[in-house]
Design a protein around this motif. Structure first.
Motif, mmCIF file in Angstrom:
data_model
loop_
_atom_site.group_PDB
_atom_site.id
_atom_site.type_symbol
_atom_site.label_atom_id
_atom_site.label_comp_id
_atom_site.label_asym_id
_atom_site.label_seq_id
_atom_site.Cartn_x
_atom_site.Cartn_y
_atom_site.Cartn_z
ATOM 1 N N UNK A 49 1.140 -1.209 0.180
ATOM 2 C CA UNK A 49 0.051 0.199 -0.525
ATOM 3 C C UNK A 49 1.113 1.364 0.132
ATOM 4 N N UNK A 50 2.270 1.299 0.808
ATOM 5 C CA UNK A 50 2.690 2.261 0.651
ATOM 6 C C UNK A 50 3.452 3.296 -0.634
ATOM 7 N N UNK A 51 3.833 1.754 -1.057
ATOM 8 C CA UNK A 51 4.591 1.286 -2.180
ATOM 9 C C UNK A 51 3.739 2.133 -3.315
ATOM 10 N N UNK A 52 2.721 2.056 -3.180
ATOM 11 C CA UNK A 52 1.733 2.322 -4.573
ATOM 12 C C UNK A 52 1.004 3.816 -4.155
ATOM 13 N N UNK A 53 0.963 4.446 -2.855
ATOM 14 C CA UNK A 53 0.688 5.575 -2.599
ATOM 15 C C UNK A 53 2.351 6.458 -3.035
ATOM 16 N N UNK A 54 2.678 5.755 -2.514
ATOM 17 C CA UNK A 54 4.150 6.766 -2.605
ATOM 18 C C UNK A 54 4.570 7.113 -4.304
ATOM 19 N N UNK A 55 3.803 5.898 -4.939
ATOM 20 C CA UNK A 55 4.303 5.822 -6.650
ATOM 21 C C UNK A 55 3.557 7.483 -6.936
ATOM 22 N N UNK A 56 1.816 6.825 -6.523
ATOM 23 C CA UNK A 56 0.886 7.765 -7.428
ATOM 24 C C UNK A 56 1.034 9.044 -6.682
ATOM 25 N N UNK A 57 2.131 9.078 -5.947
ATOM 26 C CA UNK A 57 2.135 11.117 -4.787
ATOM 27 C C UNK A 57 3.234 11.747 -6.206
ATOM 28 N N UNK A 58 3.860 11.237 -6.802
ATOM 29 C CA UNK A 58 4.513 11.623 -7.842
ATOM 30 C C UNK A 58 3.150 12.642 -9.337
#
Lengths: 183, 166
Positions: free
Chosen positions: A81-90
């Motif tokens: 979940x963290x990785x998906x969120x960080x990727x989307x935050x870009x």
């Protein structure tokens, strides 16, 4: 197909994580409330939640049999979940929204745990994302209305926002019956 | 937005999932303890991580600390306190993560003042919810939101009167 649509509606309205769980609430600042910006952010958040839910559903299908009993499931879903969120935050200024990974993590947990077949899990995950997007659009509209209305001084800003969201939640509570129809 | 308002919003956003997704008061006690301990431990992780110059490494260290706190707490509770963990419900790690993330960027002094407010509000709110459930069977989430709104109004009044200065 009707069943899949019903599952989608349960994810979006009946089990709306924002209104029934209080997760992922956000107050939109005046500078963020242009309709285009709100819609874009809501769509991105919905997509990220759907991706997290699909990640969880996929793991349940393809991971080994002992996966369901294993303690590392929480850690893997949290990390994913963290990785998906960080990727989307870009792609969008979602970084201001601190509680985002928790919302994605909740969607992943809920989707992975149900005893549904894979296609229903997919529709449930997409529905959960759509529900969060609807909730964000409603919250932004609410914040806009509240800023231009007079409220008693102690109730201004946070208290009146939560009271208004409470009234919205009461309205959304009537969709909870959908879950009983479906499961 | 004023600073007091921002803190009230953060408190409300952290409290609501804890009210709605933790089903029993015993679970709220466990959550309160784990939240306070987790905040303390994460502050301990963040302090040395703050000295790292490269932003990527700094963020990785901070997030790894958070992972370890949430997953480790969940695992430890499942092993050592299974009954209490059961009463905290399915969403226990989510609520813990949500609370820790919301207070992430605050200064240690603010955290040390907000943490007791969060813990006592959580316990008091759960007692009220349990009391309400005795009368009505189940409490509507909307009613919990309304109650939280009025509680925040009282807290704001206290802030204005400087009884509780943050």
């Amino acid at each position: 197909m009707t069943e899949l649509l019903l599952v989608f509606a349960v994810g979006a309205l009946g089990g709306n994580l924002v209104f029934s769980g209080g997760l992922g609430l956000r107050y939109f600042l005046p500078s963020e409330r242009t309709p285009g910006a709100v819609f874009a952010q809501a769509c991105l958040l919905g997509t990220l939640i759907a991706l997290a839910a699909l990640f969880s559903a996929g793991l349940d299908i393809y991971a080994p049999a002992q996966w369901k009993a294993a303690y590392y499931r929480t850690a893997v879903l949290l990390c994913g979940s963290f990785l998906i969120y960080k990727a989307g935050g870009h792609f969008s200024p979602l970084r201001r929204f601190d509680a985002g990974p928790a919302l994605l993590f909740a969607a992943a947990l809920v989707t992975g745990t149900g005893e549904m077949p894979f296609p229903e899990k997919v529709f449930y995950g997409i529905g959960t994302g759509a529900g969060a997007a609807i909730a964000w659009i409603l919250s932004a509209g609410l914040a806009e209305r509240l800023d231009f209305n007079r409220a008693p001084k102690p109730l201004k800003s946070a208290p009146i926002f939560f009271i208004a969201v409470g009234l919205l939640t009461l309205a959304f509570h009537y969709f909870a019956g959908l879950s009983k129809m479906c499961f | 937005m004023m600073r007091d308002d921002e803190l009230l919003f953060k408190l409300g956003f952290a409290l609501m999932p804890a009210f709605l997704l933790i089903p029993m008061p015993e679970g709220a006690v466990l959550l309160a303890f784990c939240f306070a301990a987790g905040l303390l431990v994460w502050q301990g992780v963040l302090s040395p991580a703050g000295k790292i110059k490269k932003p990527f490494l700094k963020e990785t260290a901070s997030i790894t600390g958070l992972f370890l706190i949430v997953a480790g707490t969940d695992l430890a509770c499942k092993i050592f306190l299974p009954a209490l963990r059961g009463s905290a419900g399915f969403f226990f790690p989510v609520v813990l993560l949500n609370g820790l993330l919301i207070f992430k960027n605050e200064r240690p002094e603010v955290k040390s003042k907000l943490c007791p407010v969060f813990v006592f509000s959580l316990l008091g709110g759960h007692l009220l919810i349990a009391w309400g459930e005795q009368w009505t069977g189940s409490v509507n989430p909307g009613a919990v939101f309304l109650g939280a709104g009025f509680f925040l109004a009282c807290l704001k009044y206290c802030l204005q009167k400087r009884w509780l200065k943050i």
